[in-house]
Write an enzyme that holds these catalytic residues in place. Structure first.
Site, PDB file in Angstrom:
ATOM      1  N   TYR A  55       0.852  -1.194   0.000  1.00 42.84           N
ATOM      2  CA  TYR A  55       0.000   0.000   0.000  1.00 42.84           C
ATOM      3  C   TYR A  55       0.881   1.235   0.000  1.00 42.84           C
ATOM      4  CZ  TYR A  55      -4.911  -1.270   0.422  1.00 42.84           C
ATOM      5  OH  TYR A  55      -6.178  -1.682   0.141  1.00 42.84           O
ATOM      6  N   GLU A  57      -0.387   4.809  -0.468  1.00 42.97           N
ATOM      7  CA  GLU A  57      -1.152   6.059  -0.632  1.00 42.97           C
ATOM      8  C   GLU A  57      -0.243   7.274  -0.460  1.00 42.97           C
ATOM      9  OE1 GLU A  57      -2.283   3.466   1.096  1.00 42.97           O
ATOM     10  OE2 GLU A  57      -4.478   3.404   1.110  1.00 42.97           O
ATOM     11  N   ASP A 202      -7.058  13.346 -24.934  1.00 40.72           N
ATOM     12  CA  ASP A 202      -6.963  11.957 -24.477  1.00 40.72           C
ATOM     13  C   ASP A 202      -6.303  11.170 -25.610  1.00 40.72           C
ATOM     14  OD1 ASP A 202      -7.309   9.293 -23.885  1.00 40.72           O
ATOM     15  OD2 ASP A 202      -9.421   9.477 -23.321  1.00 40.72           O
ATOM     16  N   THR A 229      -3.714   6.021 -21.605  1.00 41.01           N
ATOM     17  CA  THR A 229      -3.525   4.724 -20.967  1.00 41.01           C
ATOM     18  C   THR A 229      -2.135   4.217 -21.361  1.00 41.01           C
ATOM     19  OG1 THR A 229      -4.711   3.730 -22.823  1.00 41.01           O
ATOM     20  CG2 THR A 229      -5.952   4.028 -20.775  1.00 41.01           C
ATOM     21  N   LYS A 232      -1.959   0.279 -24.495  1.00 40.86           N
ATOM     22  CA  LYS A 232      -2.385   0.131 -25.894  1.00 40.86           C
ATOM     23  C   LYS A 232      -1.127   0.180 -26.772  1.00 40.86           C
ATOM     24  CE  LYS A 232      -7.085   1.871 -25.117  1.00 40.86           C
ATOM     25  NZ  LYS A 232      -7.200   2.620 -23.865  1.00 40.86           N
ATOM     26  N   ARG A 238      -1.678  -2.480 -17.827  1.00 45.10           N
ATOM     27  CA  ARG A 238      -2.895  -1.663 -17.789  1.00 45.10           C
ATOM     28  C   ARG A 238      -2.675  -0.515 -16.806  1.00 45.10           C
ATOM     29  NH1 ARG A 238      -5.939  -4.862 -20.770  1.00 45.10           N
ATOM     30  NH2 ARG A 238      -7.588  -3.347 -20.942  1.00 45.10           N
TER      31      ARG A 238
HETATM   32  N1  DSN Z   1     -11.853  -0.067 -24.446  1.00 43.58           N
HETATM   33  C1  DSN Z   1     -10.949   0.876 -25.060  1.00 43.58           C
HETATM   34  C2  DSN Z   1     -10.863   0.664 -26.532  1.00 43.58           C
HETATM   35  O1  DSN Z   1     -11.005  -0.456 -26.960  1.00 43.58           O
HETATM   36  O2  DSN Z   1     -10.639   1.614 -27.269  1.00 43.58           O
HETATM   37  C3  DSN Z   1     -11.264   2.288 -24.736  1.00 43.58           C
HETATM   38  O3  DSN Z   1     -11.690   2.410 -23.439  1.00 43.58           O
END
Ligand code: DSN
Length: 421
Positions: A55, A57, A202, A229, A232, A238
């Site tokens: 933890y 925080e 974003d 994020t 990707k 993640r």
């Molecule tokens: N689920 C993601 C995507 O596939 O683009 C976006 O949140």
């Protein structure tokens, strides 16, 4: 096989079998969901490490619990590397994933009822960019702008400016989860400056491509907030990151913790630090260039075979095939037929789709995962041939079986990083 795996196999065989099944599935098929990728083996090691026990925080040097000498090290490395990569003044690496990352920005800067501009969901925007079904969609007064699919997906900036001047938004959000073109950040910023709005981009889908220097970086255009994020095109674990100007650093940090979240997931942050280290190396740029080259090749091969792509093509890593126009059936049928030949994609709404989200008109494809695996332009040609054969004969079991065998034979020659065989 390592000892942790042996323990899992012996003590919970049901879960172990599902893990082995998922590994076999990922290895046997071609992954085309544009938001998915195969992370680095080093990141998999970090995710399964003892950092998950901790933890933490607070932030490095200012934690609420003891025992932080190593968590501070990894979070500081993650932040420093991310700032360097994106040329950002401040970075928060604690958001658990994309939706909380965006919510943390909104909650820090907006009051309920404030007006915000965001891209319409069916035109490629994300749920958190004001879709009515999301909590964010009801909390603020969203005005959703659209793209023009006939004009290569261009955004009508004259119309956007008029909307902004008339409605005086507190924030203008750009970014997407299903838009195959690039965004003109300078135009968004100029409109926002004219009406006194904050700017947020974003870049979740293209975060890796921005990090690799092959697509524009909104931090270079003076955006107040850039969110992404990490799993990707970035190839990390993640997670989410908020990049912002120094003047918002304290507010953003307080919004993530204690405003929105509790303990950060330190095993993920360890993976993010590793991922940022990889993105700083020259071969990451090569990878990003190949992602774009493969997307161009796949788009051109598919259109050459008669498929109709939304906006006519792609300028980034993804494309949306309008299946109703191309094959006379919807994206759900296409997704299922491709699943049967071990090609994974996702059904996708198209701009102003007359069909419902669970039976939308299109499918969405992307090249980050296949490129990670080592596929190049020659494999894109095979892939498009297989897809076109499948989609021309979605009910023909003998065609599906033949294509599946060819797909799996190719995949057997391109191992997935992180999966031992
Ligand atoms: N689920 C993601 C995507 O596939 O683009 C976006 O949140």
């Amino acid at each position: 096989m390592d000892s942790n795996r042996t323990l899992l196999q012996n003590n919970d065989p049901e879960i172990y079998d599902a893990l082995i099944g998922e590994e076999a599935r990922q290895a046997a098929g071609i992954e085309l969901i544009p938001s998915e990728n195969y992370t680095y083996p080093e990141v998999i090691a970090a995710l399964g490490s003892v950092f998950t026990n901790k933890y933490s925080e607070g932030y490095p040097g200012r934690r609420y619990y003891g025992g932080q000498e190593y968590t501070d090290v990894i979070e500081e490395i993650a932040r420093t590397r991310a700032k360097q990569i994106f040329r950002a003044e401040h970075v928060n690496v604690q958001p658990l994933s994309g939706a909380p990352m965006n919510v943390a920005v909104y909650m820090s800067m907006l009051q309920p009822g404030d007006t915000v501009l965001g891209m319409d969901l069916s035109h490629g925007g994300h749920l958190t960019h004001g879709a009515p079904v999301s909590h964010m969609g009801t909390l603020y007064n969203w005005i959703r702008y659209k793209t023009n699919p006939e004009a290569q997906g261009a955004i009508d900036f004259d119309a956007l400016r008029k909307t902004a001047v008339e409605n005086k938004p507190r924030m203008i959000v750009c970014g997407f989860s299903s838009y195959p073109r690039n965004l003109a950040y300078a135009q968004f910023k100029s409109i926002a400056d004219e009406v006194g709005a904050l700017t947020m981009a974003d870049i979740s889908h293209i975060g890796g491509l921005v990090a690799g220097g092959v697509l524009d970086n909104p931090c270079d255009f003076g955006f107040d907030f850039v969110t992404t994020t990490t799993h990707k095109s970035m190839r990390g674990p993640r997670g989410g990151m908020i990049l912002c100007k120094a003047e918002f650093a304290k507010t953003i940090d307080k919004s993530v913790f204690p405003g929105l979240q509790g303990g950060p997931h330190m095993n993920n942050i360890c993976g993010i630090a590793i991922t940022m280290g990889k993105a700083l190396k020259p071969d990451f740029k090569d990878y990003c260039e190949k992602v774009l080259t493969n997307a161009q090749a796949l788009a051109s091969d598919l259109t050459g075979g008669g498929a109709k792509l939304v906006t006519g093509g792609t300028s980034n890593h993804m494309m949306v095939v309008d299946c109703v126009q191309s094959f006379d059936f919807n994206g759900k049928v296409a997704e299922k037929a491709l699943d049967e030949v071990s090609i994974t994609c996702n059904k996708q709404i198209v701009p102003d789709d007359p069909n419902p989200p669970l039976r939308p008109s299109g499918i969405r494809l992307g090249t980050p995962a296949a490129t990670t695996r080592g596929f190049g332009v020659a494999e894109m040609k095979k892939l498009s041939d297989w897809m076109l054969r499948t989609l021309a004969n979605p009910q023909d079991k003998s065609v599906l079986a033949a294509v599946k065998a060819e797909v799996e034979e190719l995949c057997s020659r391109f191992p997935v990083p992180g999966i031992e065989r």
